[in-house]
Design an enzyme around this catalytic site. Structure first.
Site, PDB file in Angstrom:
ATOM      1  N   ALA A  30       0.292   4.197 -14.557  1.00 48.80           N
ATOM      2  CA  ALA A  30       0.905   6.052 -13.514  1.00 48.80           C
ATOM      3  C   ALA A  30       0.687   7.200 -13.859  1.00 48.80           C
ATOM      4  O   ALA A  30       1.035   7.899 -15.048  1.00 48.80           O
ATOM      5  CB  ALA A  30       2.333   5.566 -14.401  1.00 48.80           C
ATOM      6  N   VAL A  31      -0.652   8.287 -13.784  1.00 47.14           N
ATOM      7  CA  VAL A  31      -1.172   8.762 -14.134  1.00 47.14           C
ATOM      8  C   VAL A  31      -1.103  10.229 -13.001  1.00 47.14           C
ATOM      9  O   VAL A  31      -0.498  10.029 -11.905  1.00 47.14           O
ATOM     10  CB  VAL A  31      -2.605   8.547 -13.571  1.00 47.14           C
ATOM     11  CG1 VAL A  31      -3.570   9.879 -14.947  1.00 47.14           C
ATOM     12  CG2 VAL A  31      -3.505   7.567 -14.925  1.00 47.14           C
ATOM     13  N   GLY A  32      -0.232  11.342 -13.574  1.00 54.89           N
ATOM     14  CA  GLY A  32       0.034  12.927 -12.747  1.00 54.89           C
ATOM     15  C   GLY A  32       1.629  11.853 -12.362  1.00 54.89           C
ATOM     16  O   GLY A  32       1.968  11.165 -13.188  1.00 54.89           O
ATOM     17  N   LYS A  33       1.324  11.958 -10.769  1.00 54.21           N
ATOM     18  CA  LYS A  33       2.454  12.513 -10.880  1.00 54.21           C
ATOM     19  C   LYS A  33       3.139  10.644 -10.518  1.00 54.21           C
ATOM     20  O   LYS A  33       4.254  10.014  -9.499  1.00 54.21           O
ATOM     21  CB  LYS A  33       2.663  12.922  -9.473  1.00 54.21           C
ATOM     22  CG  LYS A  33       3.252  14.268  -8.915  1.00 54.21           C
ATOM     23  CD  LYS A  33       2.724  14.866  -7.937  1.00 54.21           C
ATOM     24  CE  LYS A  33       3.035  16.532  -8.349  1.00 54.21           C
ATOM     25  NZ  LYS A  33       3.251  16.744  -6.529  1.00 54.21           N
ATOM     26  N   TYR A  34       2.278   9.835 -10.243  1.00 58.44           N
ATOM     27  CA  TYR A  34       2.938   8.377 -10.507  1.00 58.44           C
ATOM     28  C   TYR A  34       3.331   7.578 -11.425  1.00 58.44           C
ATOM     29  O   TYR A  34       4.308   6.952 -10.819  1.00 58.44           O
ATOM     30  CB  TYR A  34       0.940   7.245  -9.913  1.00 58.44           C
ATOM     31  CG  TYR A  34       0.767   7.692  -8.544  1.00 58.44           C
ATOM     32  CD1 TYR A  34       0.343   8.504  -8.409  1.00 58.44           C
ATOM     33  CD2 TYR A  34       0.541   6.480  -8.148  1.00 58.44           C
ATOM     34  CE1 TYR A  34      -0.141   8.732  -6.831  1.00 58.44           C
ATOM     35  CE2 TYR A  34      -0.046   5.942  -6.481  1.00 58.44           C
ATOM     36  CZ  TYR A  34      -0.588   7.384  -6.305  1.00 58.44           C
ATOM     37  OH  TYR A  34      -0.921   7.718  -5.115  1.00 58.44           O
TER      38      TYR A  34
ATOM     39  N   ASP B 134       2.794   1.538  -7.560  1.00 56.19           N
ATOM     40  CA  ASP B 134       3.641   1.979  -6.219  1.00 56.19           C
ATOM     41  C   ASP B 134       3.830   1.068  -5.304  1.00 56.19           C
ATOM     42  O   ASP B 134       4.028   1.358  -4.256  1.00 56.19           O
ATOM     43  CB  ASP B 134       2.542   3.682  -5.716  1.00 56.19           C
ATOM     44  CG  ASP B 134       1.827   2.938  -4.871  1.00 56.19           C
ATOM     45  OD1 ASP B 134       0.507   1.967  -5.386  1.00 56.19           O
ATOM     46  OD2 ASP B 134       1.750   3.103  -4.103  1.00 56.19           O
TER      47      ASP B 134
ATOM     48  N   HIS C 273      -5.371  -8.477   1.727  1.00 59.19           N
ATOM     49  CA  HIS C 273      -4.780  -7.893   2.505  1.00 59.19           C
ATOM     50  C   HIS C 273      -3.472  -8.405   2.841  1.00 59.19           C
ATOM     51  O   HIS C 273      -4.015  -8.916   4.059  1.00 59.19           O
ATOM     52  CB  HIS C 273      -6.133  -6.885   2.043  1.00 59.19           C
ATOM     53  CG  HIS C 273      -6.034  -5.179   1.858  1.00 59.19           C
ATOM     54  ND1 HIS C 273      -5.080  -4.908   2.797  1.00 59.19           N
ATOM     55  CD2 HIS C 273      -5.867  -4.219   1.283  1.00 59.19           C
ATOM     56  CE1 HIS C 273      -4.323  -3.531   2.972  1.00 59.19           C
ATOM     57  NE2 HIS C 273      -5.359  -3.382   1.099  1.00 59.19           N
ATOM     58  N   PRO C 274      -2.507  -7.522   2.777  1.00 59.35           N
ATOM     59  CA  PRO C 274      -1.800  -7.751   3.826  1.00 59.35           C
ATOM     60  C   PRO C 274      -2.412  -7.063   5.498  1.00 59.35           C
ATOM     61  O   PRO C 274      -2.269  -7.613   6.065  1.00 59.35           O
ATOM     62  CB  PRO C 274      -0.256  -6.964   3.868  1.00 59.35           C
ATOM     63  CG  PRO C 274      -0.764  -5.771   2.655  1.00 59.35           C
ATOM     64  CD  PRO C 274      -2.362  -6.808   1.431  1.00 59.35           C
TER      65      PRO C 274
ATOM     66  N   GLU D 142     -11.609  -0.994  -5.262  1.00 63.92           N
ATOM     67  CA  GLU D 142     -11.668  -2.451  -4.194  1.00 63.92           C
ATOM     68  C   GLU D 142     -12.702  -2.489  -4.312  1.00 63.92           C
ATOM     69  O   GLU D 142     -12.817  -4.074  -3.588  1.00 63.92           O
ATOM     70  CB  GLU D 142     -10.190  -2.228  -3.327  1.00 63.92           C
ATOM     71  CG  GLU D 142      -9.645  -3.194  -2.503  1.00 63.92           C
ATOM     72  CD  GLU D 142      -8.886  -2.387  -1.783  1.00 63.92           C
ATOM     73  OE1 GLU D 142      -7.756  -2.489  -1.911  1.00 63.92           O
ATOM     74  OE2 GLU D 142      -9.160  -1.754  -0.289  1.00 63.92           O
TER      75      GLU D 142
HETATM   76  C1  UD2 Z   1      -5.544   0.761  -2.195  1.00 70.23           C
HETATM   77  C2  UD2 Z   1      -5.284  -0.285  -2.659  1.00 70.23           C
HETATM   78  C3  UD2 Z   1      -5.395   0.150  -4.267  1.00 70.23           C
HETATM   79  C4  UD2 Z   1      -6.314   0.917  -4.863  1.00 70.23           C
HETATM   80  C5  UD2 Z   1      -7.320   2.030  -3.724  1.00 70.23           C
HETATM   81  C6  UD2 Z   1      -8.938   2.555  -4.201  1.00 70.23           C
HETATM   82  C7  UD2 Z   1      -3.889  -1.685  -2.074  1.00 70.23           C
HETATM   83  C8  UD2 Z   1      -2.744  -2.227  -1.584  1.00 70.23           C
HETATM   84  N1  UD2 Z   1      -3.945  -0.781  -2.789  1.00 70.23           N
HETATM   85  O1  UD2 Z   1      -4.095   1.535  -2.128  1.00 70.23           O
HETATM   86  O2  UD2 Z   1      -5.115  -0.678  -5.191  1.00 70.23           O
HETATM   87  O3  UD2 Z   1      -7.496  -0.206  -5.219  1.00 70.23           O
HETATM   88  O4  UD2 Z   1      -6.404   1.466  -2.368  1.00 70.23           O
HETATM   89  O5  UD2 Z   1      -8.825   3.922  -3.806  1.00 70.23           O
HETATM   90  O6  UD2 Z   1      -4.953  -2.973  -1.968  1.00 70.23           O
HETATM   91  N2  UD2 Z   1      -3.031   5.993  -9.712  1.00 70.23           N
HETATM   92  C9  UD2 Z   1      -2.240   6.844 -10.785  1.00 70.23           C
HETATM   93  N3  UD2 Z   1      -2.140   8.338 -10.170  1.00 70.23           N
HETATM   94  C10 UD2 Z   1      -2.624   8.567  -8.855  1.00 70.23           C
HETATM   95  C11 UD2 Z   1      -3.184   7.841  -8.093  1.00 70.23           C
HETATM   96  C12 UD2 Z   1      -2.848   6.372  -8.126  1.00 70.23           C
HETATM   97  O7  UD2 Z   1      -1.446   6.182 -11.382  1.00 70.23           O
HETATM   98  O8  UD2 Z   1      -2.822  10.037  -8.931  1.00 70.23           O
HETATM   99  C13 UD2 Z   1      -2.885   4.782  -9.873  1.00 70.23           C
HETATM  100  C14 UD2 Z   1      -1.600   3.524  -9.576  1.00 70.23           C
HETATM  101  O9  UD2 Z   1      -1.482   3.032 -10.720  1.00 70.23           O
HETATM  102  C15 UD2 Z   1      -1.838   3.088  -8.385  1.00 70.23           C
HETATM  103  C16 UD2 Z   1      -3.127   3.121  -8.508  1.00 70.23           C
HETATM  104  O10 UD2 Z   1      -3.658   3.816  -9.410  1.00 70.23           O
HETATM  105  O11 UD2 Z   1      -0.955   2.744  -7.857  1.00 70.23           O
HETATM  106  C17 UD2 Z   1      -3.691   2.857  -6.671  1.00 70.23           C
HETATM  107  O12 UD2 Z   1      -3.861   4.116  -6.076  1.00 70.23           O
HETATM  108  P1  UD2 Z   1      -3.350   3.951  -5.249  1.00 70.23           P
HETATM  109  O13 UD2 Z   1      -2.037   3.625  -5.363  1.00 70.23           O
HETATM  110  O14 UD2 Z   1      -3.081   5.716  -4.420  1.00 70.23           O
HETATM  111  O15 UD2 Z   1      -4.630   3.777  -3.700  1.00 70.23           O
HETATM  112  P2  UD2 Z   1      -3.969   3.518  -2.175  1.00 70.23           P
HETATM  113  O16 UD2 Z   1      -3.322   3.500  -1.626  1.00 70.23           O
HETATM  114  O17 UD2 Z   1      -5.020   3.797  -1.038  1.00 70.23           O
END
Ligand code: UD2
Length: 348
Positions: free
Chosen positions: A116-120, A207, A227-228, A297
């Site tokens: 949970a980095v930054g706004k997450y 998230d 992956h869904p 990923e």
């Molecule tokens: C996809 C993947 C994710 C990751 C990413 C790589 C799925 C459903 N999600 O999601 O697992 O592989 O692609 O690009 O397969 N986070 C922070 N702060 C940030 C950004 C990220 O804490 O500012 C962490 C947080 O735990 C988040 C995770 O990194 O859940 C993945 O980031 P995302 O959800 O923004 O990535 P997303 O939606 O592209």
């Protein structure tokens, strides 16, 4: 009739009686073992696969449960086993009560990492509160929250046997880096702490929310989630890294499934190896100024192509709230919430 012949007859009758009694006891014993109410579970009695370790299956298991055991054939509308014979877990392919009886006797601890980095950090409350309702209920769970904002970690009531540790990590002004650096941080945390504190580990996206049971049916040596958005797609549509210059490269004619980076797990030592290999490959790519299409990923997918997972979780375990539920998905257990990427990420 003389006295001695009477004694002889009596002795003879006694011997016949003893044999009859022994025969009855022997018959009843085996009859009970075969048809009785319960039997002592052993590695031969229950299909124990390589995923079950430290199994002291010594508690009585109700035989009726075994007879009622649902099996992968219970679902004909989905693939419930991979070509390398790893189970794919869908609702209806397992008996939750039987699974619980088997695994709860092992006194396992499940580590759960979440970043949970930054706004997450704002997603943490819902993640933790719903996990307390649905995730590995009645098991020992250790959450490891990695954040640059420890003061913003919400206080959530934990059930008995469940703990939360906060580990401070640096922030970043690139979301790609935050996401990708998770492999290195997980590797280090396993070395320093988790290897001593847990049997299994799951690494999850923050998230997200839990909506229904996520139990011991998900445990295995090396576990990945389909992956869904790709479970109905053919290999040529998978968003693997396709540039040979990257260490995450997968040629067009290879690939089994497209796995989500949001969920992976297994035995702590197996996830340690996975994290270490992916971390090394991410760093090698960085030295060569290349970033894989989907950061860690992409590396996860490459790793799992050549190191087959021993269990796959269906998209029930990683749904996406922006996606309409399909017929095969009977239960959504865990899903990514809808978010405004432009607002929540440090960069676009
Ligand atoms: C996809 C993947 C994710 C990751 C990413 C790589 C799925 C459903 N999600 O999601 O697992 O592989 O692609 O690009 O397969 N986070 C922070 N702060 C940030 C950004 C990220 O804490 O500012 C962490 C947080 O735990 C988040 C995770 O990194 O859940 C993945 O980031 P995302 O959800 O923004 O990535 P997303 O939606 O592209």
């Amino acid at each position: 009739m003389s006295f001695s012949s009477n004694v002889k007859q009596l002795v003879l009758l006694l011997i016949v009686g003893i044999f009859l009694l022994l025969g009855y006891v022997h018959y009843s014993f085996f009859n009970e073992r075969l048809n009785g109410v319960w039997f002592e579970a052993s590695n031969r009695d229950i299909p124990v696969d390589e995923d079950q370790r430290n199994t002291s299956l010594s508690k009585p298991i109700f035989r009726s449960r075994v007879q009622n055991l649902v099996s992968p054939e219970s679902r004909t509308d989905v693939m419930a086993v991979t070509p390398w014979l790893a189970p794919i877990i869908w609702e209806g392919t397992f008996d939750p009560d039987l699974i619980d009886i088997i695994y709860k006797s092992m006194n396992l601890t499940i580590a759960t990492t979440v970043f949970a980095v930054g706004k997450y950090v704002r997603f943490l409350r819902d993640f933790l509160e719903t996990a307390e309702k649905h995730f590995m209920v009645d098991f020992n769970v250790r959450y490891y929250v990695f954040t640059d904002r420890p003061d913003d970690v919400p206080s959530v009531n934990m059930s008995q046997g469940r703990h939360l540790s906060v580990i401070q990590v640096p922030g970043s002004n690139r979301w790609q880096e935050i996401s990708a650096r998770r492999m290195e941080i997980i590797q280090t945390a396993i070395e320093r702490q988790i290897s001593r504190e847990a049997d299994y580990i799951f690494c999850l996206d923050v998230d997200s929310k839990f909506h229904a049971r996520w139990g011991a049916e998900s445990l295995g040596r090396l576990v990945a989630v389909i992956h869904p958005w790709f479970y109905q797609a053919t290999r040529d549509h998978f968003t693997y890294e396709r540039r040979p210059a990257s260490t995450a490269y997968i040629p067009m004619d290879e690939g089994d499934y497209y796995y989500a980076g949001a969920v992976f797990g297994g035995f702590v030592e197996d996830v340690y190896t996975l994290a270490k290999v992916c971390r090394n490959q991410l760093e090698e790519d960085a030295r060569n100024s290349i970033e894989a299409a989907w950061q860690e990923e992409s590396h996860l997918n490459r790793y799992l192509l050549y190191n087959k997972p021993s269990k796959l979780l269906s998209p029930e375990y990683q749904w996406d709230d922006t996606k309409t539920k399909t017929n095969e998905v009977k239960v959504i257990r865990f899903s990514t919430v809808i978010k405004n990427y432009a607002e929540i990420r440090p960069n676009v």
